[in-house]
Design an enzyme around this catalytic site. Structure first.
Site, PDB file in Angstrom:
ATOM      1  N   SER A  91      19.403 -79.771  52.828  1.00  0.00           N
ATOM      2  CA  SER A  91      19.449 -78.303  52.942  1.00  0.00           C
ATOM      3  C   SER A  91      18.066 -77.795  53.334  1.00  0.00           C
ATOM      4  O   SER A  91      17.072 -78.537  53.234  1.00  0.00           O
ATOM      5  CB  SER A  91      19.847 -77.726  51.578  1.00  0.00           C
ATOM      6  OG  SER A  91      19.577 -76.339  51.508  1.00  0.00           O
ATOM      7  N   TYR A 141      20.391 -75.999  42.645  1.00  0.00           N
ATOM      8  CA  TYR A 141      20.660 -76.382  44.040  1.00  0.00           C
ATOM      9  C   TYR A 141      19.370 -76.873  44.706  1.00  0.00           C
ATOM     10  O   TYR A 141      19.353 -77.928  45.344  1.00  0.00           O
ATOM     11  CB  TYR A 141      21.246 -75.179  44.789  1.00  0.00           C
ATOM     12  CG  TYR A 141      21.766 -75.505  46.173  1.00  0.00           C
ATOM     13  CD1 TYR A 141      23.024 -76.087  46.355  1.00  0.00           C
ATOM     14  CD2 TYR A 141      21.004 -75.236  47.301  1.00  0.00           C
ATOM     15  CE1 TYR A 141      23.494 -76.385  47.629  1.00  0.00           C
ATOM     16  CE2 TYR A 141      21.472 -75.528  48.571  1.00  0.00           C
ATOM     17  CZ  TYR A 141      22.724 -76.099  48.737  1.00  0.00           C
ATOM     18  OH  TYR A 141      23.187 -76.393  49.995  1.00  0.00           O
TER      19      TYR A 141
HETATM   20  P1  NAD Z   1      32.083 -75.737  51.313  1.00  0.00           P
HETATM   21  O1  NAD Z   1      32.075 -75.092  49.976  1.00  0.00           O
HETATM   22  O2  NAD Z   1      32.914 -75.170  52.395  1.00  0.00           O
HETATM   23  O3  NAD Z   1      32.387 -77.290  51.190  1.00  0.00           O
HETATM   24  C1  NAD Z   1      31.991 -78.073  50.098  1.00  0.00           C
HETATM   25  C2  NAD Z   1      32.906 -79.260  49.983  1.00  0.00           C
HETATM   26  O4  NAD Z   1      32.547 -80.039  48.839  1.00  0.00           O
HETATM   27  C3  NAD Z   1      34.368 -78.836  49.797  1.00  0.00           C
HETATM   28  O5  NAD Z   1      35.211 -79.715  50.502  1.00  0.00           O
HETATM   29  C4  NAD Z   1      34.554 -79.020  48.293  1.00  0.00           C
HETATM   30  O6  NAD Z   1      35.896 -79.225  47.913  1.00  0.00           O
HETATM   31  C5  NAD Z   1      33.704 -80.262  48.073  1.00  0.00           C
HETATM   32  N1  NAD Z   1      33.407 -80.450  46.651  1.00  0.00           N
HETATM   33  C6  NAD Z   1      32.632 -79.675  45.870  1.00  0.00           C
HETATM   34  N2  NAD Z   1      32.675 -80.124  44.611  1.00  0.00           N
HETATM   35  C7  NAD Z   1      33.498 -81.200  44.583  1.00  0.00           C
HETATM   36  C8  NAD Z   1      33.963 -82.088  43.570  1.00  0.00           C
HETATM   37  N3  NAD Z   1      33.611 -81.944  42.285  1.00  0.00           N
HETATM   38  N4  NAD Z   1      34.787 -83.095  43.924  1.00  0.00           N
HETATM   39  C9  NAD Z   1      35.189 -83.225  45.208  1.00  0.00           C
HETATM   40  N5  NAD Z   1      34.796 -82.422  46.202  1.00  0.00           N
HETATM   41  C10 NAD Z   1      33.952 -81.416  45.894  1.00  0.00           C
HETATM   42  O7  NAD Z   1      30.551 -75.679  51.756  1.00  0.00           O
HETATM   43  P2  NAD Z   1      29.802 -76.325  53.011  1.00  0.00           P
HETATM   44  O8  NAD Z   1      28.815 -75.299  53.429  1.00  0.00           O
HETATM   45  O9  NAD Z   1      30.714 -76.910  54.007  1.00  0.00           O
HETATM   46  O10 NAD Z   1      28.967 -77.471  52.241  1.00  0.00           O
HETATM   47  C11 NAD Z   1      28.957 -78.820  52.614  1.00  0.00           C
HETATM   48  C12 NAD Z   1      27.613 -79.410  52.267  1.00  0.00           C
HETATM   49  O11 NAD Z   1      26.613 -78.789  53.083  1.00  0.00           O
HETATM   50  C13 NAD Z   1      27.183 -79.177  50.821  1.00  0.00           C
HETATM   51  O12 NAD Z   1      26.504 -80.311  50.332  1.00  0.00           O
HETATM   52  C14 NAD Z   1      26.237 -77.999  50.944  1.00  0.00           C
HETATM   53  O13 NAD Z   1      25.312 -77.943  49.899  1.00  0.00           O
HETATM   54  C15 NAD Z   1      25.563 -78.328  52.254  1.00  0.00           C
HETATM   55  N6  NAD Z   1      24.872 -77.235  52.933  1.00  0.00           N
HETATM   56  C16 NAD Z   1      25.527 -76.103  53.330  1.00  0.00           C
HETATM   57  C17 NAD Z   1      24.808 -75.099  53.985  1.00  0.00           C
HETATM   58  C18 NAD Z   1      25.446 -73.825  54.461  1.00  0.00           C
HETATM   59  O14 NAD Z   1      24.738 -72.919  54.932  1.00  0.00           O
HETATM   60  N7  NAD Z   1      26.774 -73.667  54.416  1.00  0.00           N
HETATM   61  C19 NAD Z   1      23.448 -75.259  54.230  1.00  0.00           C
HETATM   62  C20 NAD Z   1      22.823 -76.417  53.811  1.00  0.00           C
HETATM   63  C21 NAD Z   1      23.538 -77.404  53.164  1.00  0.00           C
END
Ligand code: NAD
Length: 254
Positions: free
Chosen positions: A146, A159
């Site tokens: 991130s 986080y």
């Molecule tokens: P999202 O919430 O759409 O997706 C998160 C995914 O993780 C979902 O499929 C959810 O079901 C799964 N998940 C969470 N807890 C879980 C558990 N206990 N068991 C099984 N699955 C679980 O969010 P996203 O933005 O697509 O996030 C994906 C990754 O990218 C994450 O690690 C997030 O921290 C990271 N990220 C996102 C951003 C952003 O701006 N959206 C930026 C940097 C990093």
């Protein structure tokens, strides 16, 4: 090697955690588009991801698991092997975020986030790397970091701690496993349009402040990670170890 062959994932099996939506879904479909069969690890319905993967002509197997603990890890590895006979790629994508002032932050908001984002990610990487070693021939691990692997942020202490930990762990695992032909790298997405950022985008002031800082002048989308994840999952990155690649519209360059 021909340039197309360098990025070709035909015959490979990729495990992608948390791929029913968001960035995980985008990366699962991108890896399939490059030739990989996909094992999706999800706690809720992933039929849209299955449809996206199958539209590329590749196979999709879903494993129901709760990554809040390490309990399901042996079942994930066993299911991948039962379906496809080998594992070549792991994308540690599943993650959660909790927002509250550090003065008020609770132990459960600390533990829940660190358990999914860091603890389970490590033990799944360990289990998959053991399989890589048993199979021979190395493998690829891509962790999802991130901007808060590099910056402090506000109101997201667990986080920031977990994602800063992901960056360090990526380096440590690379140092231990590079000689075994296992590449461990990470992608640090910038500010992306997914359910993870609904609260930020709904807050007009935060939304404007974030957009004004992004040189590309837009939020990122899951499709923006396609090239980076295929690169880090393919032979094109065979001499890249322990790197965290920002895909952030230029955010960190400011
Ligand atoms: P999202 O919430 O759409 O997706 C998160 C995914 O993780 C979902 O499929 C959810 O079901 C799964 N998940 C969470 N807890 C879980 C558990 N206990 N068991 C099984 N699955 C679980 O969010 P996203 O933005 O697509 O996030 C994906 C990754 O990218 C994450 O690690 C997030 O921290 C990271 N990220 C996102 C951003 C952003 O701006 N959206 C930026 C940097 C990093």
């Amino acid at each position: 090697m021909k340039m197309q062959t360098l990025f070709d994932l035909s015959g490979k099996t990729a495990i992608v955690t948390g791929c029913n939506t968001g960035l995980g879904q985008g990366m699962a479909v991108a890896l399939a588009d490059a030739g990989a069969d996909i094992v999706g690890v999800n706690r809720s319905d992933a039929s849209a991801t299955r449809a996206g993967v199958e539209a590329t002509g590749r196979r999709y197997v879903d494993v129901a698991a709760d990554l809040a603990s390490t309990r399901d890890i042996p079942g994930i590895v066993a299911a991948a092997l039962a379906a496809f006979g080998r594992i070549d790629i792991l994308v540690n994508n599943a993650g959660i975020i909790r927002r509250a002032d550090a003065l008020d932050f609770t132990e459960s908001d600390w533990d829940d986030v660190v358990n999914v984002n860091l603890r389970t990610a490590f033990f799944l990487a360990q289990a998959v790397a053991r399989q890589f070693v048993a199979q021979g021939g190395g493998g690829k691990i891509v962790n999802i970091a991130s901007m808060l692997s590099f910056q402090g942020g506000i109101r997201v202490p667990s986080y920031t701690a977990s994602k800063s930990g992901v960056l360090g762990l990526t380096r440590l695992l690379a140092c231990e496993w590079a000689k075994r032909g296992i590449n461990v790298n990470a992608i640090a997405p910038g500010y992306m349009e997914t359910s993870n950022t609904v609260a930020l985008r709904a807050d007009a002031n935060r939304n404007r402040a974030i957009l004004e800082r992004i040189p590309a002048d837009r939020w990122g989308t899951p499709a923006d990670l396609a090239g980076a994840v295929v690169f880090l999952a393919s032979a094109a990155s065979d001499y890249v170890h322990g790197h965290t690649l920002a895909v952030d519209g230029g955010w960190l360059a400011r």
